[in-house]
Design a protein around this motif. Structure first.
Motif, PDB file in Angstrom:
ATOM      1  N   LEU A  47       0.824  -1.201   0.000  1.00  0.00           N
ATOM      2  CA  LEU A  47       0.000   0.000   0.000  1.00  0.00           C
ATOM      3  C   LEU A  47       0.863   1.257   0.000  1.00  0.00           C
ATOM      4  CD1 LEU A  47      -2.914   1.136   0.246  1.00  0.00           C
ATOM      5  CD2 LEU A  47      -2.591   1.050   2.729  1.00  0.00           C
ATOM      6  N   ILE A  48       0.605   2.140  -0.961  1.00  0.00           N
ATOM      7  CA  ILE A  48       1.383   3.380  -1.076  1.00  0.00           C
ATOM      8  C   ILE A  48       0.669   4.511  -0.326  1.00  0.00           C
ATOM      9  CG2 ILE A  48       2.419   5.037  -2.648  1.00  0.00           C
ATOM     10  CD1 ILE A  48       2.250   2.837  -4.830  1.00  0.00           C
ATOM     11  N   HIS A  49      -0.547   4.819  -0.760  1.00  0.00           N
ATOM     12  CA  HIS A  49      -1.377   5.840  -0.115  1.00  0.00           C
ATOM     13  C   HIS A  49      -2.828   5.417  -0.210  1.00  0.00           C
ATOM     14  CE1 HIS A  49       1.758   8.819   0.412  1.00  0.00           C
ATOM     15  NE2 HIS A  49       2.053   8.824  -0.885  1.00  0.00           N
ATOM     16  N   TYR A  50      -3.660   5.993   0.653  1.00  0.00           N
ATOM     17  CA  TYR A  50      -5.078   5.754   0.549  1.00  0.00           C
ATOM     18  C   TYR A  50      -5.837   6.980   1.028  1.00  0.00           C
ATOM     19  CZ  TYR A  50      -5.033   4.494   5.562  1.00  0.00           C
ATOM     20  OH  TYR A  50      -4.884   4.491   6.924  1.00  0.00           O
ATOM     21  N   SER A  51      -7.137   6.971   0.784  1.00  0.00           N
ATOM     22  CA  SER A  51      -7.961   8.144   1.076  1.00  0.00           C
ATOM     23  C   SER A  51      -9.373   7.693   1.436  1.00  0.00           C
ATOM     24  CB  SER A  51      -8.004   9.052  -0.159  1.00  0.00           C
ATOM     25  OG  SER A  51      -9.046   9.999  -0.052  1.00  0.00           O
ATOM     26  N   TYR A  52      -9.998   8.396   2.365  1.00  0.00           N
ATOM     27  CA  TYR A  52     -11.390   8.066   2.687  1.00  0.00           C
ATOM     28  C   TYR A  52     -12.369   9.163   2.273  1.00  0.00           C
ATOM     29  CZ  TYR A  52     -10.023  10.242   7.187  1.00  0.00           C
ATOM     30  OH  TYR A  52      -9.527  11.062   8.166  1.00  0.00           O
ATOM     31  N   GLY A  53     -11.931  10.011   1.381  1.00  0.00           N
ATOM     32  CA  GLY A  53     -12.863  10.986   0.825  1.00  0.00           C
ATOM     33  C   GLY A  53     -12.134  12.084   0.099  1.00  0.00           C
ATOM     34  N   ALA A  54     -12.879  12.868  -0.636  1.00  0.00           N
ATOM     35  CA  ALA A  54     -12.290  13.968  -1.386  1.00  0.00           C
ATOM     36  C   ALA A  54     -11.507  14.879  -0.450  1.00  0.00           C
ATOM     37  CB  ALA A  54     -13.385  14.762  -2.100  1.00  0.00           C
ATOM     38  N   GLY A  55     -10.283  15.210  -0.851  1.00  0.00           N
ATOM     39  CA  GLY A  55      -9.431  16.077  -0.063  1.00  0.00           C
ATOM     40  C   GLY A  55      -8.670  15.393   1.052  1.00  0.00           C
ATOM     41  N   ASN A  56      -8.954  14.122   1.299  1.00  0.00           N
ATOM     42  CA  ASN A  56      -8.281  13.388   2.369  1.00  0.00           C
ATOM     43  C   ASN A  56      -7.159  12.535   1.800  1.00  0.00           C
ATOM     44  OD1 ASN A  56      -8.234  10.462   3.888  1.00  0.00           O
ATOM     45  ND2 ASN A  56      -8.320  12.194   5.312  1.00  0.00           N
ATOM     46  N   LYS A  60       3.473  10.987  -4.189  1.00  0.00           N
ATOM     47  CA  LYS A  60       2.435  11.844  -3.653  1.00  0.00           C
ATOM     48  C   LYS A  60       1.107  11.369  -4.227  1.00  0.00           C
ATOM     49  CE  LYS A  60       5.272  15.984  -3.069  1.00  0.00           C
ATOM     50  NZ  LYS A  60       5.437  17.421  -3.420  1.00  0.00           N
ATOM     51  N   ALA A  61       0.018  11.743  -3.570  1.00  0.00           N
ATOM     52  CA  ALA A  61      -1.295  11.376  -4.084  1.00  0.00           C
ATOM     53  C   ALA A  61      -2.259  12.506  -3.794  1.00  0.00           C
ATOM     54  CB  ALA A  61      -1.788  10.073  -3.454  1.00  0.00           C
ATOM     55  N   THR A  62      -3.306  12.555  -4.592  1.00  0.00           N
ATOM     56  CA  THR A  62      -4.334  13.551  -4.367  1.00  0.00           C
ATOM     57  C   THR A  62      -5.685  12.984  -4.742  1.00  0.00           C
ATOM     58  OG1 THR A  62      -5.056  15.802  -4.894  1.00  0.00           O
ATOM     59  CG2 THR A  62      -3.899  14.611  -6.624  1.00  0.00           C
ATOM     60  N   ARG A  63      -6.658  13.227  -3.891  1.00  0.00           N
ATOM     61  CA  ARG A  63      -8.049  12.780  -4.124  1.00  0.00           C
ATOM     62  C   ARG A  63      -8.859  14.050  -4.389  1.00  0.00           C
ATOM     63  NH1 ARG A  63     -11.279   8.678  -1.479  1.00  0.00           N
ATOM     64  NH2 ARG A  63     -13.201   8.497  -2.707  1.00  0.00           N
ATOM     65  N   THR A  64      -9.144  14.282  -5.660  1.00  0.00           N
ATOM     66  CA  THR A  64      -9.787  15.535  -6.046  1.00  0.00           C
ATOM     67  C   THR A  64     -11.307  15.491  -5.896  1.00  0.00           C
ATOM     68  OG1 THR A  64      -9.803  14.773  -8.327  1.00  0.00           O
ATOM     69  CG2 THR A  64      -7.951  16.177  -7.644  1.00  0.00           C
ATOM     70  N   THR A  65     -11.881  14.321  -6.092  1.00  0.00           N
ATOM     71  CA  THR A  65     -13.323  14.138  -5.982  1.00  0.00           C
ATOM     72  C   THR A  65     -13.593  12.777  -5.351  1.00  0.00           C
ATOM     73  OG1 THR A  65     -13.548  13.050  -8.120  1.00  0.00           O
ATOM     74  CG2 THR A  65     -13.723  15.471  -8.109  1.00  0.00           C
TER      75      THR A  65
END
Lengths: 114, 115
Positions: B45-54, B65-70
């Motif tokens: 696992l590199i990165h994860y997100s639980y919602g936009a902006g997280n 780097k990672a980004t969750r835009t929506t």
């Protein structure tokens, strides 16, 4: 921290044989366990999971797995394999951290010969 | 069934290059993940997100780097690619609102080669 071990890197069987793919884990608390399948050139697909209750869980395409707390195991089984079951199988574990984070084993390559 | 798509499917770049890998899921899952898969290893696992902006740090985040835009879109960025980042990258999604947090749906993968 949880760890997962799949002791068999490769398993070869004939069509119609039964198969068991082994998975052992280490973790001190409540644990989620799951199995995924990866066909050549594809992404992983979820097969089944266990968290609590009946230690034998059924999955898709005739697969089942049995949880054993005493053995720290979650072995995957199928009674009669088909050539299309040839794939890489991954065991995954997660502590109950509400993060969705999975720790995957290194995988077992299952080859089913005709 | 959730649909997870990734682009590009194959990418070749040079050392020091800038790469963006894209992932989109169309089942309104709240969790999304980036993994790398290397021969002889399971997925890491590199990165994860639980919602936009997280954004949450995974187990092997260095150099990424990672980004969750929506809700739907999750990007993985390699700003100074190195040969050690040559790998097969998978995106996945899951949803804790239906009890499926640990049932992840995977995309088809992006094969990245850094020369």
């Amino acid at each position: 921290t949880q760890t997962v071990s799949q002791s068999d890197a490769h398993v070869t069987v004939f069509e119609g044989d039964s198969v068991e793919l082994r998975c052992n884990y280490s973790y001190g608390g409540s644990i989620y366990l799951s199995w995924y399948i990866q066909h050549h050139g594809r992404g992983l697909q979820f097969l089944l999971k266990y968290y609590s209750g009946n230690p034998v869980v059924q999955g898709v395409n005739g697969f089942e797995a049995e949880f054993s707390k005493s053995d720290s195991s979650f072995h995957l089984r199928k009674a009669s394999v088909h050539w299309s079951d040839s794939a890489v199988y991954f065991c995954a574990v997660s502590g109950n951290t509400n993060t969705g984070k999975l720790t995957f084993g290194d995988g077992t390559v299952l080859t089913v010969k005709p | 069934e959730a649909a997870v798509t990734q682009s590009p499917r194959n990418k070749v770049t040079v050392t020091g290059g800038n790469v963006t890998l894209s992932c989109r899921q169309t089942n309104s899952h709240n969790y999304m993940y980036w993994y790398r898969q290397d021969t002889g290893h399971g997925l890491r696992l590199i990165h994860y997100s639980y919602g936009a902006g997280n954004l949450q740090i995974g187990d092997v985040p260095d150099g990424y780097k990672a980004t969750r835009t929506t809700q739907e879109d999750f990007f993985l960025l390699l700003e100074l690619a190195s040969p050690s980042q040559t790998s097969l990258y998978f995106c996945a999604s899951s949803d804790d609102r239906t009890g499926g947090l640990y049932e992840q749906y995977f995309g088809p993968g992006t094969r990245l080669t850094v020369l």
